[in-house]
Scaffold this motif. Structure first.
Motif, short mmCIF file in Angstrom:
data_model
loop_
_atom_site.label_atom_id
_atom_site.label_comp_id
_atom_site.label_asym_id
_atom_site.label_seq_id
_atom_site.Cartn_x
_atom_site.Cartn_y
_atom_site.Cartn_z
N LEU A 28 0.85 -1.19 0.00
CA LEU A 28 0.00 0.00 0.00
C LEU A 28 0.89 1.24 0.00
CD1 LEU A 28 -2.78 1.38 0.24
CD2 LEU A 28 -2.55 1.19 2.73
N VAL A 29 0.67 2.12 -0.96
CA VAL A 29 1.37 3.40 -1.03
C VAL A 29 0.41 4.50 -0.58
CG1 VAL A 29 2.49 5.09 -2.54
CG2 VAL A 29 2.86 2.63 -2.91
N ILE A 30 0.78 5.25 0.45
CA ILE A 30 -0.05 6.35 0.96
C ILE A 30 0.73 7.65 0.74
CG2 ILE A 30 -1.32 7.28 2.92
CD1 ILE A 30 -1.28 4.48 4.15
N GLU A 31 0.32 8.38 -0.28
CA GLU A 31 1.05 9.58 -0.73
C GLU A 31 0.06 10.50 -1.44
OE1 GLU A 31 3.25 12.49 -1.98
OE2 GLU A 31 4.41 10.91 -0.96
N ASP A 32 0.08 11.79 -1.08
CA ASP A 32 -0.93 12.69 -1.64
C ASP A 32 -0.58 13.24 -3.02
OD1 ASP A 32 1.10 14.22 -0.32
OD2 ASP A 32 -0.20 15.97 -0.41
N ASN A 33 0.71 13.36 -3.33
CA ASN A 33 1.10 13.92 -4.63
C ASN A 33 0.96 12.84 -5.71
OD1 ASN A 33 3.27 14.37 -6.84
ND2 ASN A 33 3.02 16.38 -5.89
N PRO A 34 0.14 13.08 -6.74
CA PRO A 34 -0.13 12.04 -7.75
C PRO A 34 1.13 11.55 -8.46
CG PRO A 34 -1.71 13.82 -7.96
CD PRO A 34 -0.66 14.30 -6.99
N ASP A 35 2.01 12.47 -8.85
CA ASP A 35 3.23 12.07 -9.56
C ASP A 35 4.14 11.24 -8.66
OD1 ASP A 35 2.38 13.39 -11.84
OD2 ASP A 35 3.47 15.22 -11.38
N GLU A 50 -2.87 2.22 -4.09
CA GLU A 50 -2.50 3.60 -3.79
C GLU A 50 -3.65 4.32 -3.09
OE1 GLU A 50 -1.27 5.59 -7.51
OE2 GLU A 50 -1.62 3.64 -8.41
N GLU A 51 -3.30 5.16 -2.13
CA GLU A 51 -4.26 6.05 -1.48
C GLU A 51 -3.60 7.40 -1.27
OE1 GLU A 51 -7.27 5.37 -1.29
OE2 GLU A 51 -7.35 3.17 -1.35
N GLY A 54 -6.23 5.83 3.58
CA GLY A 54 -5.19 4.87 3.94
C GLY A 54 -5.63 3.97 5.08
N ARG A 55 -6.28 4.58 6.09
CA ARG A 55 -6.78 3.79 7.21
C ARG A 55 -7.79 2.74 6.75
NH1 ARG A 55 -7.55 8.76 11.53
NH2 ARG A 55 -5.73 8.27 12.82
N ALA A 56 -8.69 3.15 5.88
CA ALA A 56 -9.70 2.22 5.38
C ALA A 56 -9.06 1.09 4.57
CB ALA A 56 -10.73 2.96 4.53
N ALA A 57 -8.08 1.45 3.75
CA ALA A 57 -7.43 0.45 2.91
C ALA A 57 -6.67 -0.59 3.74
CB ALA A 57 -6.47 1.13 1.93
N ASP A 72 -1.58 3.48 13.78
CA ASP A 72 -2.63 2.53 13.43
C ASP A 72 -2.04 1.18 13.03
OD1 ASP A 72 -4.56 4.43 13.91
OD2 ASP A 72 -4.85 4.96 11.82
N ILE A 73 -0.98 1.23 12.24
CA ILE A 73 -0.34 -0.01 11.79
C ILE A 73 0.26 -0.75 12.98
CG2 ILE A 73 1.60 -0.94 10.46
CD1 ILE A 73 1.05 1.28 8.39
N GLN A 74 0.95 -0.02 13.84
CA GLN A 74 1.63 -0.66 14.97
C GLN A 74 0.64 -1.28 15.95
OE1 GLN A 74 5.43 0.17 17.82
NE2 GLN A 74 4.18 1.95 17.33
N THR A 75 -0.47 -0.60 16.19
CA THR A 75 -1.41 -1.08 17.18
C THR A 75 -2.47 -2.03 16.61
OG1 THR A 75 -2.82 0.88 16.87
CG2 THR A 75 -1.15 0.98 18.62
N GLY A 76 -2.79 -1.88 15.33
CA GLY A 76 -3.87 -2.68 14.77
C GLY A 76 -3.51 -3.60 13.62
N HIS A 77 -2.34 -3.37 12.99
CA HIS A 77 -1.94 -4.19 11.83
C HIS A 77 -0.46 -4.54 11.95
CE1 HIS A 77 -5.77 -2.99 9.96
NE2 HIS A 77 -5.50 -1.78 10.42
N PRO A 78 -0.06 -5.22 13.02
CA PRO A 78 1.36 -5.47 13.28
C PRO A 78 2.07 -6.31 12.23
CG PRO A 78 -0.03 -6.78 14.75
CD PRO A 78 -0.94 -5.83 14.04
#
Length: 218
Positions: free
Chosen positions: A5-12, A32-33, A39-42, A67-73
């Motif tokens: 999963l890539v979480i990045e706001d700039n499209p390029d 991508e999100e 990102g949280r939903a994905a 969120d990743i550390q506590t819920g998606h280790p």
């Protein structure tokens, strides 16, 4: 790595990071999100690797790391950023980042650093590695003994905060009023010198006051 999963706001930049991930891990599915909430939903889909930008339009990437550390280790979280300073670096590490890559590196170096994950090598830009070594050499690591003193009740409230409970849910869980719960939360924030939930959880994780795994039964 089968899913990324890539979480990045700039499209390029997002497309560039996706291409890097596909080159490092041929055959992997790369989604991508562009925002914190998306990102949280994905993340609920489950990913082996997440590449997280720290500056998002609706919040900080540090919140995603928590969120990743506590819920998606099982998701390996790597920061991809332009920020080359101690505050951003150590905030990210305390929040659970397993790697920290600067976007201004040559493409081939970034790909090599991502490939190193499969060998157990943490993906760290050279300058980042030097900062971490300097930090550790200075004995600046925080421990639970350095943490602000919280009462037993405040520790209970902090634990529920880290699981995403709001003040009403905390009140119900502890058989106290929502206003009383809010008072405990304010006291925790004051003692940790923070102004919000994400900062409080980040500081608590840094001090070892809360677990970094998904609670049993959740």
């Amino acid at each position: 790595m089968e899913s990324i999963l890539v979480i990045e706001d700039n499209p390029d930049t997002r497309e560039w990071l996706k291409a890097l991930a596909e080159e490092a891990f041929p055959g992997a599915r790369v989604d991508e999100e562009a925002t914190l909430e998306a990102g949280r939903a994905a993340l609920e889909k489950g990913y082996n690797l997440a590449l997280v930008d720290l500056s998002l339009p609706d919040g900080s990437g540090v919140d995603i790391l928590i969120d990743i550390q506590t819920g998606h280790p099982d998701t390996f979280a790597v920061v991809t950023t332009i920020y080359d300073d101690d505050r951003h670096l150590f905030d990210a590490i305390r929040a659970g980042a397993k790697g920290y890559l600067l976007k201004d590196q040559p493409r081939e170096r970034l790909v090599a650093q991502l490939k190193g994950i499969a060998r157990g090598d943490p993906p760290l830009s050279p300058g980042v590695s030097r900062r971490i070594l300097r930090y550790l050499a200075g004995g600046a690591r925080r421990t639970e003994s350095d943490a602000p003193r919280l009462t037993d009740r405040e520790m209970e409230v902090l634990g529920l905060l880290s699981r995403g409970f709001n003040r009403h849910e905390i009140g119900k869980a502890l058989d106290i009023t929502a206003n009383t719960a809010a008072g405990y939360v304010k006291s925790i924030y004051r003692k940790l010198h923070v102004s919000g939930r994400a900062e409080a959880i980040r500081e608590a994780i840094g001090y070892g006051l809360v677990s970094t795994g998904r609670p049993e039964g959740d």
